[in-house]
Design an enzyme around this catalytic site. Sequence first.
Site, PDB file in Angstrom:
ATOM      1  N   ASP A 258       0.827  -1.209   0.000  1.00  0.00           N
ATOM      2  CA  ASP A 258       0.000   0.000   0.000  1.00  0.00           C
ATOM      3  C   ASP A 258       0.864   1.263   0.000  1.00  0.00           C
ATOM      4  OD1 ASP A 258      -2.351   1.486   0.160  1.00  0.00           O
ATOM      5  OD2 ASP A 258      -3.256   0.090   1.589  1.00  0.00           O
TER       6      ASP A 258
ATOM      7  N   ASP B 292     -10.191   3.542  -3.425  1.00  0.00           N
ATOM      8  CA  ASP B 292     -10.873   2.296  -3.028  1.00  0.00           C
ATOM      9  C   ASP B 292     -12.277   2.153  -3.620  1.00  0.00           C
ATOM     10  OD1 ASP B 292      -8.647   1.946  -1.551  1.00  0.00           O
ATOM     11  OD2 ASP B 292      -9.673   1.692   0.366  1.00  0.00           O
TER      12      ASP B 292
HETATM   13  C1  GLA Z   1      -6.131   1.041   1.424  1.00  0.00           C
HETATM   14  C2  GLA Z   1      -6.257   0.042   0.262  1.00  0.00           C
HETATM   15  C3  GLA Z   1      -7.339  -0.983   0.588  1.00  0.00           C
HETATM   16  C4  GLA Z   1      -6.989  -1.703   1.864  1.00  0.00           C
HETATM   17  C5  GLA Z   1      -6.804  -0.697   2.994  1.00  0.00           C
HETATM   18  C6  GLA Z   1      -6.266  -1.344   4.249  1.00  0.00           C
HETATM   19  O1  GLA Z   1      -7.264   1.822   1.559  1.00  0.00           O
HETATM   20  O2  GLA Z   1      -6.567   0.711  -0.931  1.00  0.00           O
HETATM   21  O3  GLA Z   1      -7.491  -1.901  -0.484  1.00  0.00           O
HETATM   22  O4  GLA Z   1      -5.809  -2.439   1.673  1.00  0.00           O
HETATM   23  O5  GLA Z   1      -5.879   0.336   2.625  1.00  0.00           O
HETATM   24  O6  GLA Z   1      -6.130  -0.434   5.304  1.00  0.00           O
END
Ligand code: GLA
Length: 406
Positions: A154, A209
């Site tokens: 991430d 997301d």
């Molecule tokens: C980000 C990523 C998600 C997930 C969260 C976990 O938002 O884009 O897919 O992995 O972190 O905290």
Amino acid sequence: MKKYKLKGLAMSCILFFFTQLHAQKFESLAQTPPMGWNSWNKFQADINEQLIKETADVIVSSGMRDAGYVYLVIDDGWMAPVRDEKTGDLVADPRKFPHGMKEIADYIHSKGLKFGIYNSAGTETCQGLPGTRGYEYQDARLYASWDVDYLKFDWCHSDKQNAEESYTTMGKALLSAKRPMIFSICELGTNKPWIWGAKMGHLWRTTDDIGVQFDGYIDHKTWKQLSIMTMIDQQVGLEKYAGKGHWNDPDMLEVGNGLTASEDRLHFSMWCMLAAPLMSGNDLTKMSQTTKEILMNKDVIAIDQDPLGFQAFRHSNEDSVQVWFKPLQNDDWAACFFNRSSVTKNINFNWQRENVNDTLYKKSLPTASADFNLYDLWKKKNMGNTRNPLNVNLAPHDVLLIRLSR
Ligand code: GLA
């Protein structure tokens, strides 16, 4: 003659050595978009050993493993809030994973599945747990010792880090740990990872997301979750960056998480058209029959996993109806029609008159010189051929996915 053969062999060896020296990732992985399950979309950080083991069991008993879903990825929330005082190693959260991550890895492997894990390139993960910044080689070695097969990496708490450099460092760390792992770049598209991600990664997120929403976005005030439609909008034009071993990732699947059945079919159809990684994100222990039929429709999955590895392009977008095409192996094609609006739309598509032309792969759909048979991949029935115009009504938020073959 012999001399030439020896010379050729020596040249191949030198070439092999040279490419290995300069390899920046495990090249043979993800030759088709990775498929599996990830804990985040449904469970966020509320995960534990029992949930993961039950999920592994169901991936096998439901038939998902045999349909191709082999990577079980544990997302954010798996680790304790601090590293080991003495070694600096990451530690599994003892309340959630009392037997540690190697034991989970062994369990997952014993089911014929592969094991994926999560961290961030920054100082902390998005959940405020210890990030990898400054520990790249140490974390890579630890994952290798746990037999990890996939790392989702991430971009939270990365402050002023340079994205390409940060992912390059982790890519090198994974290589030096010598355990082949798929490297999933989760940089959210802010630094255009499609331009540089293929060097060190096998897939890269292109967007923020995803959420359980058909159109628009879900506003959480400080951040937004994007809908299925917004995701699709943001993939237009990225097709040239996708291919074997390096995929655009419009985020994980929300199939089975609360959309209607037709919205789920549309979502799944388009992810397959886009050659997107298929990471299911629902509670597999409570899947409805409809969800199973969507996630395990082999003909639809075959569109995603087609060996050519092409990503679909948008042919038209008029009056809330979009038409997408994707060239497939053996000169087959996939066509996807969907209705974004809340009223029924009539689709009249004249195969003879439309100029379907993939400028990227320089392929045209030769409907004037050849007849293609049309097969509806959701209704599982033949629909005639391209001699006659397609004339169908599409309900709101519904999709028609067709395989064309000669
Ligand atoms: C980000 C990523 C998600 C997930 C969260 C976990 O938002 O884009 O897919 O992995 O972190 O905290």
